[in-house]
Design an enzyme around this catalytic site. Structure first.
Site, PDB file in Angstrom:
ATOM      1  N   THR A 109      -0.902 -10.349  65.430  1.00 37.19           N
ATOM      2  CA  THR A 109      -0.199 -10.866  64.139  1.00 37.19           C
ATOM      3  C   THR A 109      -1.149 -11.565  63.253  1.00 37.19           C
ATOM      4  O   THR A 109      -1.936 -11.977  63.855  1.00 37.19           O
ATOM      5  CB  THR A 109       1.018 -11.629  64.521  1.00 37.19           C
ATOM      6  OG1 THR A 109       0.703 -12.851  64.975  1.00 37.19           O
ATOM      7  CG2 THR A 109       2.308 -11.042  65.461  1.00 37.19           C
ATOM      8  N   HIS A 110      -1.057 -11.381  62.066  1.00 39.25           N
ATOM      9  CA  HIS A 110      -1.903 -11.990  61.039  1.00 39.25           C
ATOM     10  C   HIS A 110      -3.330 -11.316  61.291  1.00 39.25           C
ATOM     11  O   HIS A 110      -4.534 -12.099  61.166  1.00 39.25           O
ATOM     12  CB  HIS A 110      -2.148 -13.515  60.956  1.00 39.25           C
ATOM     13  CG  HIS A 110      -0.700 -14.030  60.874  1.00 39.25           C
ATOM     14  ND1 HIS A 110      -0.080 -14.532  59.712  1.00 39.25           N
ATOM     15  CD2 HIS A 110       0.424 -14.343  61.915  1.00 39.25           C
ATOM     16  CE1 HIS A 110       1.215 -15.183  59.838  1.00 39.25           C
ATOM     17  NE2 HIS A 110       1.326 -15.138  61.126  1.00 39.25           N
ATOM     18  N   SER A 156     -24.480   9.829  59.938  1.00 38.63           N
ATOM     19  CA  SER A 156     -24.914   9.171  58.595  1.00 38.63           C
ATOM     20  C   SER A 156     -26.421  10.049  58.421  1.00 38.63           C
ATOM     21  O   SER A 156     -27.054  10.269  59.384  1.00 38.63           O
ATOM     22  CB  SER A 156     -25.259   7.775  58.523  1.00 38.63           C
ATOM     23  OG  SER A 156     -26.465   7.352  57.929  1.00 38.63           O
ATOM     24  N   GLN A 182       8.060  20.436  32.600  1.00 35.38           N
ATOM     25  CA  GLN A 182       7.259  21.708  33.493  1.00 35.38           C
ATOM     26  C   GLN A 182       5.957  21.025  34.205  1.00 35.38           C
ATOM     27  O   GLN A 182       5.237  21.449  34.931  1.00 35.38           O
ATOM     28  CB  GLN A 182       6.855  22.520  32.708  1.00 35.38           C
ATOM     29  CG  GLN A 182       5.236  22.353  31.788  1.00 35.38           C
ATOM     30  CD  GLN A 182       5.090  23.588  31.002  1.00 35.38           C
ATOM     31  OE1 GLN A 182       5.877  24.700  30.968  1.00 35.38           O
ATOM     32  NE2 GLN A 182       4.008  23.897  30.722  1.00 35.38           N
ATOM     33  N   LYS A 213       5.296  19.701  38.807  1.00 36.52           N
ATOM     34  CA  LYS A 213       4.942  20.651  39.904  1.00 36.52           C
ATOM     35  C   LYS A 213       3.579  20.189  40.311  1.00 36.52           C
ATOM     36  O   LYS A 213       3.536  20.008  41.816  1.00 36.52           O
ATOM     37  CB  LYS A 213       5.125  22.043  39.514  1.00 36.52           C
ATOM     38  CG  LYS A 213       6.558  22.332  39.495  1.00 36.52           C
ATOM     39  CD  LYS A 213       6.636  23.913  39.131  1.00 36.52           C
ATOM     40  CE  LYS A 213       7.830  24.130  37.902  1.00 36.52           C
ATOM     41  NZ  LYS A 213       7.684  23.380  36.742  1.00 36.52           N
TER      42      LYS A 213
HETATM   43  N1  ARG Z   1       7.394  27.218  33.325  1.00 37.30           N
HETATM   44  C1  ARG Z   1       8.756  26.314  33.058  1.00 37.30           C
HETATM   45  C2  ARG Z   1       8.651  24.853  34.024  1.00 37.30           C
HETATM   46  O1  ARG Z   1       7.948  25.055  34.549  1.00 37.30           O
HETATM   47  C3  ARG Z   1      10.000  26.897  33.167  1.00 37.30           C
HETATM   48  C4  ARG Z   1      11.136  26.453  32.147  1.00 37.30           C
HETATM   49  C5  ARG Z   1      10.542  26.748  30.755  1.00 37.30           C
HETATM   50  N2  ARG Z   1      11.527  26.582  29.866  1.00 37.30           N
HETATM   51  C6  ARG Z   1      11.455  26.430  28.617  1.00 37.30           C
HETATM   52  N3  ARG Z   1      12.558  26.331  27.907  1.00 37.30           N
HETATM   53  N4  ARG Z   1      10.308  26.589  28.180  1.00 37.30           N
HETATM   54  O2  ARG Z   1       9.397  24.118  33.608  1.00 37.30           O
END
Ligand code: ARG
Length: 499
Positions: free
Chosen positions: A153-154, A275, A320, A323
């Site tokens: 601990t610590h 290394s 968009q 992702k």
């Molecule tokens: N490629 C777009 C995305 O990944 C799809 C949706 C686009 N819709 C639009 N109205 N531009 O979000």
């Protein structure tokens, strides 16, 4: 495809800036599945006539075959996966039929559909790795209850624990991560398809039909929410960020405990690098990178929160950007769990070093204290002070609790008459570990019971994911079977599997 109201196309710079085809690569198979479900439904509902539907569905099946052969290439000129697929269908079967596939749909519900379909599989994959890791930690823990190491601990020596106790602590924490993955899966597993652009549609669609073809547990009913929501992505990435944090704590212990100063454990050579200048070096780089990769996932979560923050309801192009960081989080965590698991299989622990450290660092001072309370009826607070004085005296003289004769003399000076054997018994690290028989404690019986609980919860969660995976696969197979039957084609073995 949307050029009607424009007099000029976008410039190359704008296209480079706005396209998402690279990021969309991993959505192709899912978007085809979504298109099939949608178009089967359009036909079922009489929104698109048989003859046109047959052309569209036939073309989509061809695209699915191309995709599984790896010959389907997205063209950035078409902006994203959705417009690519639509233009491919139109190229194959003409605009009279192909131009109908996007009826009663928008890219706004389409992209959320494909993203959710992909995420389900990605979560199952990570959950599978995590469950394996938890199981491996538990199995190893079962065999390592007699290997004693200091508990801290610590970052200061505290009380002895067993290697099994330590490993099972990590398994116990990771089990919560597995639960969080299950919870985030449930939030992902809702069908947005049929929400269209934001407002639903006047076409007589059947949202429950597409939900069922896509194997979603429920419909996300509200059209505006279904197209606007990104909190489900935030929930997934949050779960991954928390999981990353837990993994870094294990990684940190591996890094520190494999140092020359601790010398408690060693990673296999195949998980370390040397290394270029210092010949003696063996660097635990996998553990270091596992510690660092968390930074990416935290950054991803922050980006995802920030790009969504303040975006009014209804799709905006800001969304968009959701992702790349989601994909990166999934990839980072998957490989980190996998590497940590493979590394753990070969980690060697120096059992003698563990016991030696426990003696030298006074880890069993609490046990000597408890012994004086039980066997000599000292009040706990008095015993605490006496043992504190003894620790101080031993340290000054360069001794430790292993020197039972000296401890006996120091106790005798304080009118406490204990034999060397009693003292040695009290301060034995192994005995100390086995004495803690409370629920969740260090004794081998306690650890066994804890491990049983972790393993059975892990098993139950794995089964839950397994049955969802089977249901999803069956839904996909059903979609493809209905599509192939409709156009009179033979089934393909690939129908149930994602590329
Ligand atoms: N490629 C777009 C995305 O990944 C799809 C949706 C686009 N819709 C639009 N109205 N531009 O979000």
């Amino acid at each position: 495809l949307w050029s009607g109201r424009f007099t000029a196309g976008i410039t190359q710079d704008v296209l480079d800036y706005t396209h998402t085809t690279d990021v969309d690569e991993r959505l192709v198979g899912y978007d085809i599945w979504g298109c099939l479900a949608h178009n089967i439904m359009l036909r079922e509902q009489g929104i698109v006539q048989d003859e046109h539907a047959r052309s569209i569905i036939g073309a989509l099946l061809d695209l699915a075959d191309d995709e599984s052969r790896g010959t389907l290439k997205l063209d950035r000129e078409h902006e994203d996966v959705h417009l690519n697929l639509e233009s491919m269908v139109i190229t194959r079967v003409g605009a009279d039929a192909g131009g109908r596939m996007h009826t009663a749909r928008s890219r706004n519900d389409q992209v959320m559909t494909a993203t959710r379909l992909y995420l389900r599989d990605a979560i199952v994959e990570i959950a599978g790795e995590l469950a394996l890791f938890i199981q491996q930690l538990c199995e190893r823990a079962e065999h390592e209850v007699a290997v004693i190491i200091p508990g801290y601990t610590h970052s200061q020596p505290a009380q002895p624990i067993s290697l099994g106790f330590w490993l099972s602590a990590h398994a116990s924490a990771l089990l919560r991560d597995l639960r969080r993955l299950r919870d985030s899966y449930v939030v992902v597993d809702e069908s947005p398809l049929g929400a269209c652009a934001l407002a639903g549609t006047s076409f007589p669609i059947n949202r429950d039909s597409t939900r069922s073809y896509l194997g979603f547990a429920t419909c996300l009913q509200h059209a505006l929410d279904a197209t606007s929501a990104r909190d489900y992505l935030q929930q997934v990435v949050s779960a991954l960020a928390i999981l990353a944090t837990n993994l870094t704590r294990l990684a940190e212990e591996i890094v520190v405990w494999s140092s020359h100063e601790y010398a408690l454990l060693a990673v296999e050579d195949s998980f370390a690098t040397g290394s270029s200048i210092m010949p003696q070096k063996k660097n635990p780089v996998v553990a270091e990178l596992a510690r660092a990769r968390a930074g990416r996932v935290f950054g991803n979560l922050m980006q995802l929160l920030v790009i969504t923050k303040g975006v009014a309801l209804g799709y905006s192009c800001d969304l968009q950007e959701d992702k790349p960081m989601t994909w990166n989080s999934l990839d980072s965590i998957y490989s980190t769990i996998r590497l940590m698991r493979l590394q753990m299989a070969g980690i060697q622990v120096d059992a003698q070093r563990g016991v030696d450290l426990c003696y030298e660092n006074f880890s069993t001072a609490t046990d000597l204290t408890n012994y004086l309370v039980t066997a000599h009826e000292l009040p706990f607070r008095t015993s605490h002070r006496v043992v504190g004085e003894i620790v101080s005296a031993l340290t000054k003289q360069g001794f430790c609790l292993r020197e039972a004769d000296i401890v006996r003399r120091l106790l005798a000076e304080r009118d406490i008459d204990a034999s060397e054997a009693e003292i040695a018994h009290a301060v034995s690290p192994q005995r100390a570990v086995d004495r803690n028989t409370s629920v969740g404690g260090t004794s081998s019986d306690s650890v066994s019971a804890t491990l049983q609980a972790i393993l059975s919860a892990n098993e139950a969660l794995s089964q839950w994911f397994g049955s969802r995976e089977a249901e999803v696969k069956a839904a996909r197979q059903r979609t493809f079977k209905v599509a192939r039957d409709f156009v009179g084609r033979e089934p393909s073995v690939k129908d149930g599997v994602q590329a």
